[in-house]
Design an enzyme around this catalytic site. Structure first.
Site, PDB file in Angstrom:
ATOM      1  N   LYS A  52     -27.048  -9.737 -72.256  1.00  0.00           N
ATOM      2  CA  LYS A  52     -28.224  -9.110 -72.873  1.00  0.00           C
ATOM      3  C   LYS A  52     -29.419 -10.059 -72.849  1.00  0.00           C
ATOM      4  CE  LYS A  52     -27.144  -9.967 -77.760  1.00  0.00           C
ATOM      5  NZ  LYS A  52     -26.896  -9.347 -79.057  1.00  0.00           N
ATOM      6  N   GLY A  98     -16.027  -7.362 -82.772  1.00  0.00           N
ATOM      7  CA  GLY A  98     -16.441  -5.993 -83.137  1.00  0.00           C
ATOM      8  C   GLY A  98     -16.042  -5.006 -82.040  1.00  0.00           C
ATOM      9  N   ASP A 100     -17.508  -2.700 -80.677  1.00  0.00           N
ATOM     10  CA  ASP A 100     -18.570  -2.214 -79.782  1.00  0.00           C
ATOM     11  C   ASP A 100     -18.336  -2.562 -78.319  1.00  0.00           C
ATOM     12  OD1 ASP A 100     -18.933  -4.796 -80.889  1.00  0.00           O
ATOM     13  OD2 ASP A 100     -20.976  -4.886 -80.102  1.00  0.00           O
ATOM     14  N   ASP A 208     -59.642  -9.397 -53.000  1.00  0.00           N
ATOM     15  CA  ASP A 208     -58.984 -10.534 -53.658  1.00  0.00           C
ATOM     16  C   ASP A 208     -59.664 -11.834 -53.221  1.00  0.00           C
ATOM     17  OD1 ASP A 208     -57.177 -12.209 -54.908  1.00  0.00           O
ATOM     18  OD2 ASP A 208     -55.570 -11.908 -53.453  1.00  0.00           O
TER      19      ASP A 208
END
Ligand code: SPV
Ligand code: MG
Length: 433
Positions: A52, A98, A100, A208
């Site tokens: 994550k 957990g 999960d 640019d």
């Protein structure tokens, strides 16, 4: 580490990330303590980013919080997301996690852990996961309070913890929000934004060539930074005049920009991807090194990165010239090196990376795979690159869609034919809440 049979207390292992300590953590810790001496494996930034996003708090800050909870036997660092090394070393009697992870992108890791637990005769305890508490989206609630300092330092943290840092071009707040929120397979996302001189100019209908000045570009940045939290890398062309560079650094840092990239070119700027570079000139090593020195001395925080961009390959000079410059720029204080190329394969940047990796002046490498887009992130990692910048892809994908819609309205004298090819009005009005 496990006690010989006959000793009183069993070893319990619980791995946690603990970005924010909440009642879900306290519940699981309370339960785990009942089984024996509780060892908490605090996940490092590296371990967390394998499944994550980088946590808001640094490892040491998280460690201080956990160490101060009562009844914990020990806090150790867990550096591997798959638990293999840690479990074999600790050999706990109980492993608490957990529930999960049964349902998300850690399913595979769970299976692997169960295999190890069997081998070391360890029991798995899987308390029920309470979605409302344990998955509360603290980050988005905190978004508006995200401080510039945190954003500045998050690029360095990402470099230190990830295999590769993935950056995508953003030219306004909406593209910034896409980069901020988009996820693939729950865990893959962009690590930050690139503020490109090319696309910043294009969106203002200008070439640019620095006709869009820093003040204009920076006021656009401000809007983007207002609604996002991820790191931003600023394309500062050649940094402008050395006498002005400390003002630019100060402004960028105050806004929360994490890095500026300056290129070793002088004179009227021309985009590096033009095939004819006859009117482009490279700065001398000495003068560009002075600029790098001025930029790195001007920063308030050492976390703000000054990245040197080498244009030797763009200007037809060889590997030796690029190497000489990389070492000099590194000595002058560059925190990373962008080696640019407009070849359609990555071979020249890979040969540079190979040689530079052997140098004692090696610094993290950055690349911009615009013309050699077949290269994969896996190959870049293997060749020692740390940051990949997808430098113009948001504007390049938006432009043809806009032209198509405009053409269709002109042709059919109504918008109905495009209706299904665009996002719906319902979507558009609820896109940003
Ligand atoms: C930009 O995106 O503005 C860049 C990268 O500087 S390049 O266009 O390849 O020069
Ligand atoms: Mg540019």
């Amino acid at each position: 580490m496990r006690k010989k049979s006959g000793s009183k207390k069993k070893i319990v292992y619980l791995a946690l990330a603990v970005d924010f300590l909440h009642s879900g953590h306290l519940r699981i810790i309370k339960l785990a303590k009942k089984y024996g001496n509780l060892i908490i494996g605090l996940m490092s930034d590296k371990a967390i980013t394998e499944y994550k996003r980088l946590p808001l708090l640094s490892f040491n800050e998280r460690k201080k919080i956990i160490e101060n909870l009562s009844g914990i036997h020990k806090v150790i660092k867990q550096d591997d997301a798959d638990y293999t090394k840690t479990l074999k070393k600790i050999r706990p009697n109980y492993f608490v996690h957990g529930s999960d992870w049964k349902y998300d992108n850690r399913k595979k890791i769970r299976k692997q852990v169960i295999n190890i637990l069997k081998k070391i005769n360890c029991k798995l305890i899987e308390p029920e996961y309470k979605k409302k508490i344990d998955n509360y989206d603290f980050r988005s609630k905190l978004g508006e309070y995200f401080s510039p300092d945190v954003r500045v330092s998050n690029l360095r943290r990402a470099i230190n913890s990830k295999n590769i840092v993935r950056i995508l071009e953003s030219h306004n707040s909406l593209t910034g929000l896409i980069i901020e929120n988009l996820k693939h397979n729950e865990r893959e996302e962009f690590d930050g934004m690139w503020s490109s001189s090319l696309t910043d100019s294009l969106t203002r209908g200008k070439p640019d060539n620095q006709s869009v000045d820093f003040s204009t570009r920076i006021s656009g940045l401000n809007e983007m930074l207002d609604v996002t939290t991820k790191p931003l890398i600023f394309d500062a062309d050649n940094g402008g005049r050395i006498e002005h560079i400390h003002f630019t650094v100060k402004t960028l840092e105050r806004l929360g920009v994490s890095a500026m990239i300056i290129e070793d070119k002088v004179g009227l700027k021309q985009n590096s991807l033009f095939s004819d570079q006859n009117r482009s000139f490279q700065d001398s090593i000495k003068s560009f090194s002075n600029k790098l020195r001025a930029a790195s001395q001007a920063r308030r925080s050492k976390d703000f990165m000054v990245i040197a961009r080498i244009e030797s390959f763009i200007l037809g000079k060889g590997l030796n010239d690029a190497m000489k410059r990389a070492e000099a720029y590194s000595k002058a204080g560059a925190d990373a090196i962008l080696i640019h190329s407009k070849e359609n394969t990555p071979s020249e940047i890979f040969s540079f990376a190979k040689k530079f990796s052997e140098s004692k002046y090696f610094k993290p490498l950055v690349c911009v795979p615009s013309t050699y887009s077949k290269v994969s992130e896996k190959q870049l990692i293997k060749n020692n690159f740390k940051i990949v910048i997808y430098a113009n892809h948001m504007i390049r994908s938006a432009y043809p869609s806009m032209v198509k819609t405009a053409k269709s309205i002109l042709k059919f004298k109504r918008s109905y034919e495009q209706e299904k090819k665009m996002t719906s009005i319902k979507n558009v009005i609820s896109l940003v809440k």
